[in-house]
Design a protein around this motif. Structure first.
Motif, mmCIF file in Angstrom:
data_model
loop_
_atom_site.group_PDB
_atom_site.id
_atom_site.type_symbol
_atom_site.label_atom_id
_atom_site.label_comp_id
_atom_site.label_asym_id
_atom_site.label_seq_id
_atom_site.Cartn_x
_atom_site.Cartn_y
_atom_site.Cartn_z
ATOM 1 N N GLU A 1 0.944 -1.349 -0.011
ATOM 2 C CA GLU A 1 -0.042 -0.102 -0.010
ATOM 3 C C GLU A 1 0.906 1.284 -0.078
ATOM 4 N N LEU A 2 0.522 2.395 -0.603
ATOM 5 C CA LEU A 2 1.288 3.606 -0.955
ATOM 6 C C LEU A 2 0.570 4.445 0.127
ATOM 7 N N SER A 3 1.551 5.542 0.269
ATOM 8 C CA SER A 3 0.920 6.361 1.257
ATOM 9 C C SER A 3 -0.077 7.279 0.573
ATOM 10 N N ARG B 1 -1.393 10.141 -4.129
ATOM 11 C CA ARG B 1 -1.770 11.253 -4.882
ATOM 12 C C ARG B 1 -0.786 11.620 -5.990
ATOM 13 N N ASN B 2 0.486 11.564 -5.952
ATOM 14 C CA ASN B 2 1.435 11.753 -6.904
ATOM 15 C C ASN B 2 1.057 10.761 -7.870
ATOM 16 N N GLN C 1 -0.041 11.599 -11.717
ATOM 17 C CA GLN C 1 0.860 11.338 -12.869
ATOM 18 C C GLN C 1 0.003 10.466 -13.935
ATOM 19 N N GLN C 2 -0.942 9.806 -13.429
ATOM 20 C CA GLN C 2 -1.849 9.065 -14.187
ATOM 21 C C GLN C 2 -2.869 10.094 -14.804
ATOM 22 N N ILE C 3 -3.390 11.283 -14.315
ATOM 23 C CA ILE C 3 -4.025 12.115 -14.931
ATOM 24 C C ILE C 3 -3.275 13.074 -15.867
ATOM 25 N N GLN C 4 -2.109 13.232 -15.523
ATOM 26 C CA GLN C 4 -1.178 13.922 -16.558
ATOM 27 C C GLN C 4 -0.982 13.080 -17.718
#
Length: 568
Positions: free
Chosen positions: A182-184, A189-190, A194-197
């Motif tokens: 799991e990610l923080s 958010r990053n 990145q996915q949105i970008q």
């Protein structure tokens, strides 16, 4: 994660009973295997692997090669051993980990611990400490209670422990020995950013690709087709240029007509009329009859766009005529410029000369009707005046013939003069008779002679008065005849004045008609061209590109506006 404090060293002597029990329970080990120190209590048996790994080297090296169960009289065991309280705390923390708490619940527990001034080293320890104090760590707090005072348990400015997790995530109990997948929230958010970008970049590339495809299909390909036509397929057209002016005859008219007679404004209407005539279907039909306009543009070697059908209609021929014949009028200079294009330079010059001749005939006929009408009216007025004057003369002659007297007024005047003369003589005789009778003894002969003269004069005067009365009374009297003759003479004088006015009007109309004459002067004669003037390859290609670009832009804007209106 911050390491928990542990005791430095414990020296524990085991009782013989405990040692025997440990030896009995210890499993057999292969020869040469190093024995691990076993915990003496249940709490030590539940110690975490991290604590085992954190054991001191002295514990790992203690009694190498010694058997699992030591004799009661053997040396005491040495090494790093967790206390019962510490072991219990770790067991509680492992139990809390196995609850599967979410990251939000752990952050809420940490904030609650900070609010209660509890020095918790991790989120799980915060949960444990809050539960020991009877506080529910997951109770929803008021928004005003979220603002907590600064934690005084740790000095300000103390750096965080290495590897400290600011926003810890829930770790499944089955994977406690493996790194968390799991990610923080920050990393998540990053990754989402990145996915949105990447999605935005992918959409942008797709839109740019579609835009490029639309531009190529709707703008570039039609432009290339137009350029290919202009550079390769179009038939070269030769143009013949000419210029002519419409001039007015010199006039000495005053007023505004005299002021504008020498300028281009005096013939602007005529020039515009000539331009309209040359651009009309009538001029095209006449040019076809006399010079074969349709036959020239129906030749098989012309390109399909500029070529007419084998039997074109007048409308089709007129469309070709308006495309190849360009006429413009410059109002500042009063010059009419004409350009005629054809596939043959000699044919273009011939068409231009024919059109100039048509224009000259049109200019000559512009004021012909007006001048003819004016001259006809003036001639008709003159003829009427002559007829009426002749009738007046005939009437006067008839009146003079009816009275047998050429001058009745003269006759009456003569009678009046005679009567006056005889009356004067009569008065003289009467005075002479009165003088003779004044004598005492008058001479009878003289008195008789004077009386006889008086009687004769009275008789003559009476006769003349009778003639005067006869000439002044009745329908056929000299007075009536004199009045009719005077009226006839006055009518004849009036007719003479009207005849003179008609003659003057005729002369004035003739001068005005001469001033209204228009002349066409050819300033530039048509000359056959040696090089083709059309098509203008580069200019037409650029123009086609601009036209297709404008059409695409207008369609795109319209579609965008409609899409926005529909979506809203």
């Amino acid at each position: 994660m911050t390491m928990k404090p542990r005791a430095k060293k414990f020296r524990i002597r085991r009782s013989p009973a405990a040692a025997g029990t440990a030896e009995a329970e210890a499993p057999p080990q292969p020869a040469g295997a190093s024995a691990q120190p076993q915990p003496q209590t249940a709490q030590t048996a539940a110690a975490s692997p991290a604590q085992a790994a954190a054991a001191s080297p002295a514990q790992a090296a203690a009694a190498p090669g010694a058997p699992a169960g030591s004799t009661p009289g053997g040396p005491p065991m040495s090494g790093m051993v967790s206390s019962a309280r510490e072991t219990k705390l770790e067991t509680d923390i492992d139990t809390i980990r196995r609850e599967g708490l979410t990251g939000r619940q752990l952050r809420l527990a940490r904030r609650m611990a900070q609010k209660q001034n509890l020095a918790a080293t991790s989120d799980f320890e915060a949960v444990r400490m809050l539960r020991e104090r009877g506080i529910d760590p997951f109770k929803r707090a008021n928004m005003l209670e979220l603002v907590v005072p600064q934690n005084k348990a740790q000095p300000v400015g103390t750096p965080a422990a290495p590897g400290a997790v600011q926003l810890p995530q829930t770790v499944p109990a089955a994977k406690t020995t493996l790194p968390s997948t799991e990610l923080s929230p920050a990393e998540r958010r990053n990754r989402e950013i990145q996915q949105i970008q990447r999605d935005i970049a992918r959409r942008r590339r797709r839109r740019l690709t579609l835009l490029a495809a639309r531009l190529v299909f709707f703008v570039l390909l039609p432009t290339l087709a137009a350029g290919y036509y202009f550079y390769s397929a179009a038939t070269p057209m030769y143009s013949s240029k000419s210029e002519f002016l419409v001039l007015k005859a010199d006039s000495a008219a005053g007023g505004m007509g005299g002021l504008l007679s020498g300028t281009q404004f005096a013939t602007s209407q005529d020039s515009i009329a000539v331009q309209s005539y040359l651009m009309s279907k009538e001029a095209m039909l006449r040019l076809d009859r006399e010079a074969g306009f349709k036959a020239h543009f129906t030749q098989a070697w012309l390109d399909p766009i500029q070529r007419l059908e084998s039997d074109p209609t007048n409308e089709q021929a007129y469309a070709t005529y308006t495309r190849n014949v360009k006429i413009g009028y410059d109002p500042t200079e009063g010059v009419v410029r004409m350009e005629v294009s054809a596939a043959d330079p000699a044919a273009a010059a011939e068409f231009s000369r024919k059109l100039i001749s048509y224009a000259q005939e049109k200019v000559n006929n512009l004021s012909q009707q007006k001048r003819a009408d004016q001259m006809a009216e003036a001639a008709s007025a003159l003829t009427d005046a002559e007829v009426q004057r002749r009738a007046a003369q005939e009437r006067l002659v008839v009146l003079q013939q009816q009275g047998a007297v050429l001058d009745p007024e003269g006759v009456v005047a003569s009678l009046r003069q005679q009567i006056s003369t005889f009356e004067i003589q009569l008065e003289e005789k009467r005075l002479e008779l009165a003088a003779l009778q004044d004598n005492a003894r008058p001479n009878r002969a003289k008195v008789s002679g004077a009386e006889a003269d008086i009687r004769r004069l009275e008789t003559v005067i009476e006769s003349l008065n009778n003639r005067m009365v006869d000439a002044s009374a009745g329908e056929n009297s000299l007075a009536n005849l004199r009045i009719q003759i005077q009226m006839a003479q006055a009518d004849l004088a009036t007719r003479d004045l009207m005849l003179q006015s008609a003659l003057q009007q005729v002369e004035t109309t003739r001068l005005e008609a001469n001033r209204q004459v228009r002349y066409l002067t050819t300033a530039v004669e048509p000359v056959p061209s040696e090089e083709p003037s059309y098509p203008r390859k580069f200019e037409n290609t650029v123009l086609a590109f601009l036209i297709f670009s404008g059409i695409y832009l207008m369609c795109s804007l319209t579609a965008s506006i409609l899409r926005e209106q529909v979506s809203s």
